[in-house]
Each structure stands twice: as C-alpha cells, then as structure tokens.
Design an enzyme around this catalytic site. Structure first.
Site, PDB file in Angstrom:
ATOM      1  N   GLY A  10      28.946   9.551 145.338  1.00  0.00           N
ATOM      2  CA  GLY A  10      28.024   8.609 144.874  1.00  0.00           C
ATOM      3  C   GLY A  10      26.694   9.153 144.341  1.00  0.00           C
ATOM      4  O   GLY A  10      26.614  10.400 144.079  1.00  0.00           O
ATOM      5  N   ASP A  58      39.299   7.557 153.046  1.00  0.00           N
ATOM      6  CA  ASP A  58      38.223   6.527 153.632  1.00  0.00           C
ATOM      7  C   ASP A  58      37.899   6.970 155.107  1.00  0.00           C
ATOM      8  O   ASP A  58      38.532   7.325 155.720  1.00  0.00           O
ATOM      9  CB  ASP A  58      39.355   5.207 153.869  1.00  0.00           C
ATOM     10  CG  ASP A  58      38.169   4.102 153.646  1.00  0.00           C
ATOM     11  OD1 ASP A  58      37.418   4.135 154.581  1.00  0.00           O
ATOM     12  OD2 ASP A  58      38.499   3.275 152.925  1.00  0.00           O
ATOM     13  N   LYS A  84      26.884  -1.353 148.644  1.00  0.00           N
ATOM     14  CA  LYS A  84      25.531  -1.535 148.657  1.00  0.00           C
ATOM     15  C   LYS A  84      24.877  -2.710 147.975  1.00  0.00           C
ATOM     16  O   LYS A  84      23.836  -2.860 147.643  1.00  0.00           O
ATOM     17  CB  LYS A  84      24.947  -0.283 148.056  1.00  0.00           C
ATOM     18  CG  LYS A  84      25.203   0.247 146.543  1.00  0.00           C
ATOM     19  CD  LYS A  84      24.341   1.154 145.967  1.00  0.00           C
ATOM     20  CE  LYS A  84      24.941   1.574 144.678  1.00  0.00           C
ATOM     21  NZ  LYS A  84      24.021   2.566 144.074  1.00  0.00           N
ATOM     22  N   SER A 124      17.744   1.764 154.718  1.00  0.00           N
ATOM     23  CA  SER A 124      17.070   1.059 153.547  1.00  0.00           C
ATOM     24  C   SER A 124      15.811   0.553 153.630  1.00  0.00           C
ATOM     25  O   SER A 124      15.702  -0.245 155.114  1.00  0.00           O
ATOM     26  CB  SER A 124      18.134   0.213 152.818  1.00  0.00           C
ATOM     27  OG  SER A 124      17.493  -0.235 151.943  1.00  0.00           O
ATOM     28  N   THR A 126      15.537  -2.181 152.946  1.00  0.00           N
ATOM     29  CA  THR A 126      15.955  -3.781 153.122  1.00  0.00           C
ATOM     30  C   THR A 126      15.757  -4.148 154.703  1.00  0.00           C
ATOM     31  O   THR A 126      15.708  -5.466 154.899  1.00  0.00           O
ATOM     32  CB  THR A 126      17.338  -3.878 152.552  1.00  0.00           C
ATOM     33  OG1 THR A 126      17.671  -5.118 152.618  1.00  0.00           O
ATOM     34  CG2 THR A 126      18.375  -3.169 153.485  1.00  0.00           C
ATOM     35  N   TYR A 148      24.053  -7.420 153.378  1.00  0.00           N
ATOM     36  CA  TYR A 148      24.209  -5.981 153.082  1.00  0.00           C
ATOM     37  C   TYR A 148      23.040  -5.209 154.095  1.00  0.00           C
ATOM     38  O   TYR A 148      23.272  -4.358 154.890  1.00  0.00           O
ATOM     39  CB  TYR A 148      23.919  -5.653 151.552  1.00  0.00           C
ATOM     40  CG  TYR A 148      23.116  -4.283 151.571  1.00  0.00           C
ATOM     41  CD1 TYR A 148      24.387  -3.113 151.705  1.00  0.00           C
ATOM     42  CD2 TYR A 148      21.773  -4.142 151.324  1.00  0.00           C
ATOM     43  CE1 TYR A 148      23.763  -1.710 151.326  1.00  0.00           C
ATOM     44  CE2 TYR A 148      21.361  -2.670 151.229  1.00  0.00           C
ATOM     45  CZ  TYR A 148      22.236  -1.512 150.968  1.00  0.00           C
ATOM     46  OH  TYR A 148      21.841  -0.264 151.023  1.00  0.00           O
ATOM     47  N   LYS A 152      22.831  -2.749 157.509  1.00  0.00           N
ATOM     48  CA  LYS A 152      21.890  -1.373 157.626  1.00  0.00           C
ATOM     49  C   LYS A 152      21.408  -1.696 159.115  1.00  0.00           C
ATOM     50  O   LYS A 152      20.907  -0.643 159.747  1.00  0.00           O
ATOM     51  CB  LYS A 152      21.038  -1.375 156.480  1.00  0.00           C
ATOM     52  CG  LYS A 152      21.648  -1.023 155.310  1.00  0.00           C
ATOM     53  CD  LYS A 152      22.171   0.579 155.343  1.00  0.00           C
ATOM     54  CE  LYS A 152      22.889   0.801 154.089  1.00  0.00           C
ATOM     55  NZ  LYS A 152      23.730   2.015 154.038  1.00  0.00           N
ATOM     56  N   LEU A 199      16.841  -2.873 138.551  1.00  0.00           N
ATOM     57  CA  LEU A 199      15.848  -2.834 137.323  1.00  0.00           C
ATOM     58  C   LEU A 199      16.224  -1.722 136.557  1.00  0.00           C
ATOM     59  O   LEU A 199      16.593  -1.957 135.325  1.00  0.00           O
ATOM     60  CB  LEU A 199      14.581  -2.737 137.776  1.00  0.00           C
ATOM     61  CG  LEU A 199      13.776  -2.799 136.509  1.00  0.00           C
ATOM     62  CD1 LEU A 199      13.485  -3.982 135.777  1.00  0.00           C
ATOM     63  CD2 LEU A 199      12.074  -2.535 137.148  1.00  0.00           C
ATOM     64  N   ASP A 294      13.668 -12.223 146.436  1.00  0.00           N
ATOM     65  CA  ASP A 294      12.807 -11.294 145.967  1.00  0.00           C
ATOM     66  C   ASP A 294      11.563 -11.311 146.548  1.00  0.00           C
ATOM     67  O   ASP A 294      11.050 -12.661 146.731  1.00  0.00           O
ATOM     68  CB  ASP A 294      12.604 -11.168 144.495  1.00  0.00           C
ATOM     69  CG  ASP A 294      13.554 -10.417 143.682  1.00  0.00           C
ATOM     70  OD1 ASP A 294      14.375  -9.762 144.317  1.00  0.00           O
ATOM     71  OD2 ASP A 294      13.700 -10.211 142.397  1.00  0.00           O
TER      72      ASP A 294
END
Ligand code: NAD
Ligand code: UFG
Length: 332
Positions: A10, A58, A84, A124, A126, A148, A152, A199, A294
C-alpha cells in the site's frame, strides 16, 4: 533483523519498506492486494536494489500467517493492513470492523504463538475526533466521528490491554496526520481507485485532467483564509518515522504512543496554490459548502516524537506537492 510489513504494497507501507531496506533490514511483505498491486513489490526492489519476500495473503487468515512465521524468522511487525476510506466505513461499517479488527487480533495471536512481541501499529489522528484544541498532544481527549476512526480507537485499546496483560510486548502506536507526496523516484506513490476522497489525490487528478474541478469544502471556517487547516506530512518522512519506531523498541521496552506530523497547519487554499506554483500547472476549483464531519483545524504537537523517537520531518509542502505530481505524471 527481519521485519514483517502487513499491507506493505500500500501507499505508506511501500515507502516504509524502502526506508527499511535502505537501512539493511530484511523485509517480508504480506498483502492481499485488496487496495494495491503486485507490481509495487518490483518497484520497491527497483528503488532499493534489494530483494523483498512477498506473500499474497489475508492477515485475517491465521494459517497463512503461521506459514509466514514458519518460513521466516520475524523479529518485528509493522501492521499497516486495513481499510481506510471514511465514507465507505459509514456505509458499510461491518466491512471495516471485520477487516481492521479481525486482522489485528489474528496477527497478535499468531505473533504470540511464535514469541514475536514487537509491534508497530498504524493509528491515525482520526482518534482525536473533533479536537478541542490545536496543536494536538498525545494526551488529548479521544473520540471518533465515523466507523473507520472507531476501528483505530478500538485497536489502540486492544493493543493497550494486550500490553497490560503481558509486559513482554513492545508496542508503538503511531498516530499519523495527513500523509501526501510520493517517493522522489516517481515509482511508488498514492494511487487510489475511483474518485478520491482526500485533498491531494483530488488535486492531482484535476491537474492531470482526469477530473474537472476541485470542490473546496467551505471557506467560512475560523482559520487563516476560511478553508480547513491540516498537518500534511511527506510520506517519506512518515516512513522514516516507522524506522524510528522500530529502533525505539529495539532499545526501550514498553507501550508508546506518538503523533507523526510536522506541527504545521496549511489551509486547503495554501496547498492548492503551492501545488499550482511548484508544478506550474492550473487546477480549477470552486468553493462549495462544508463537508459533513470536517473540522476547522487539525495539526500535531510533534514534540513527543522528537523527544522519544528523535523524529523530525525534513520535507516541506513544496516537496510534497512536487513529488505527488511527479508520481502522477509518470504513472498516468
Ligand atoms: P493503503 O490502502 O494504500 O494500504 C493498505 C494495504 O493493506 C493495501 O495494500 C491493502 O491491499 C492491504 N490490506 C488491506 N486489508 C488487508 C488484509 N486483511 N490482509 C492483507 N492485506 C490487506 O493505505 P495506506 O494509506 O497505506 O494506509 C496504511 C495504514 O495507515 C492503514 O491502516 C490506514 O488506516 C492507516 N492510516 C492511513 C492514513 C492516510 O491518510 N493514508 C492516515 C492515518 C492512518
Ligand atoms: N478537502 C476539500 N476538497 C476535497 C477533499 C478535501 O476541500 O475534495 C478539504 C477538507 O475539507 C479538509 C482538507 O481538504 O479541510 C483535508 O481533507 P482530506 O480528506 O484530505 O483529509 P482529512 O483531514 O479530512 O482526513 C484524512 C483521512 C482520515 C484521517 C485524517 C488524519 O481521510 O482518515 O486525514 O490522518 F484520520
């Protein structure tokens, strides 16, 4: 020293493999190619002139993992494998809970069987949800705004409980801010399927005329120019952060949590204007309403990673924009 990299084909995993190989670590990749291509392995070898052992499996398949541990003496694991996409996780949460949680649990169980207890995990920013203040320290309040992010946060808790139950584990939880850019060779980079959510990949696709125009989500935030502010980090700097994390658990034992960001926030318009300037290309855009979920500003306090890992970013926004475009035009 041999490092198993899950999700090593990835975006972030491939750059990390390059930095590990450049420092003479042996690298074994396991990836099911659900969001990447087999050819990435060849690109990693082309950049580094080193061989990589690749398993197309996997991480939720414990027998496949056992085969890898039987065939290789694995000292450490960096666990990138997972889904993700924030929007998709809202539409299909079970897909995210299954893949992200089950893969981590299977991996840890098999690591324990083989007495390999050194793990670096891709968390993350996040997990900070809607930050109460910026820059964000690792001690900030944790919460999530989508499935998501919840995977995490859950995994951070699972790994913390694992460590509490058995202090022989050495675990580093790395909370990434916004990785962008690509390897300077242009051989590896971010190549999302379909219409990008983030973005930089969107800007790139407008610049290469694959998409018409960028929608800037809101210019009425309480920020320098009204558009959202984020901590963009060059993916090669981020990859080096993983090498530092590996070095950390070689020297010190425990469970560690670090932000990986630059500590600088840039607005959407700053990123856009820098991209157009350094690449001498036009990117059409329009201002539209805010995107739901956001936040105005999100950027790291990077001091803990500096003190604990000796990690400091070196690449600036110009280099991030240049390398992202270079990868796109070389791989169009
Ligand atoms: P990516 O999708 O490019 O890489 C993930 C890799 O894991 C892919 O190659 C995919 O094929 C593989 N994979 C997924 N599920 C698997 C499974 N069950 N078994 C084997 N392989 C599997 O994503 P990325 O941007 O490189 O992100 C890597 C990690 O970092 C992810 O865990 C992601 O959640 C986390 N992260 C990414 C960002 C970001 O903005 N890119 C930010 C914070 C955290
Ligand atoms: N933006 C636009 N137009 C777009 C896409 C994004 O204006 O087409 C704006 C967003 O509103 C935001 C900024 O650009 O202000 C950055 O948005 P991204 O989607 O690139 O990144 P996010 O900060 O929203 O989220 C990303 C990942 C999360 C992760 C977070 C921190 O998608 O999973 O970075 O690592 F948690």
């Amino acid at each position: 020293m041999s490092v198993l990299v899950t999700g090593g084909c990835g975006y972030i995993g491939s750059h990390t493999c390059v930095e590990l190989l450049n420092r003479n670590y042996d690298v074994v990749i396991v990836d099911n190619l659900s969001n990447s291509k087999r050819s990435v392995v060849d690109k990693i070898e082309e950049i580094t002139h080193k061989n990589v052992k690749f398993y197309e499996d996997d991480v939720c398949d414990k027998d496949a993992l056992r085969k890898i541990f039987n065939e290789n003496k694995i000292d450490m694991v960096i666990h990138f494998a997972g889904f993700k996409a924030v929007g998709e996780s809202v539409l299909n949460p079970m897909k995210y809970y299954r893949n992200n949680l089950v893969s981590t649990i299977c991996l840890c169980e098999v690591m324990k069987e083989y007495n390999c207890k050194n793990l670096v995990f891709s968390s993350s920013a996040t997990v900070y949800g809607t930050p109460r203040r910026v820059p964000i320290k690792e001690t900030a309040h944790l919460s999530t705004t989508n499935p998501y992010g919840t995977t995490k946060l859950f995994i951070e808790r699972i790994l913390t409980d694992l460590y509490k139950s058995d202090n022989e584990w050495n675990i580093v939880l790395l909370r990434y801010f916004n990785p962008i850019g690509a390897h300077e060779s242009g051989l590896i980079g971010e190549d999302p399927n379909g219409i990008p959510n983030n973005l930089m990949p969107y800007i790139v696709k407008v610049a290469t005329h694959e998409l018409n125009e960028l929608s800037v989500f809101g210019n009425d935030y309480n920020t320098k120019d009204g558009t959202g502010v984020r901590d963009y980090i060059h993916v090669v700097d981020l990859a080096i952060g993983h090498v530092k994390a590996i070095e950390k658990i070689n020297k010190s034992k425990g469970l560690f949590i670090y932000n990986l960001g630059t500590g600088k926030g840039y607005s959407v318009l700053e990123v856009l204007n820098t991209f157009m300037k350094v690449n001498n290309v036009d990117v059409k855009y329009k201002i539209v309403g805010r995107r739901s979920g956001d936040v105005a500003s999100c950027y790291a306090n990077p001091e803990k990673a500096l003190k604990g890992l000796g990690f400091k970013t070196t690449k600036n926004l110009e280099e991030m924009c240049r390398d992202a475009y270079n990868f796109a035009i070389k791989n169009k």
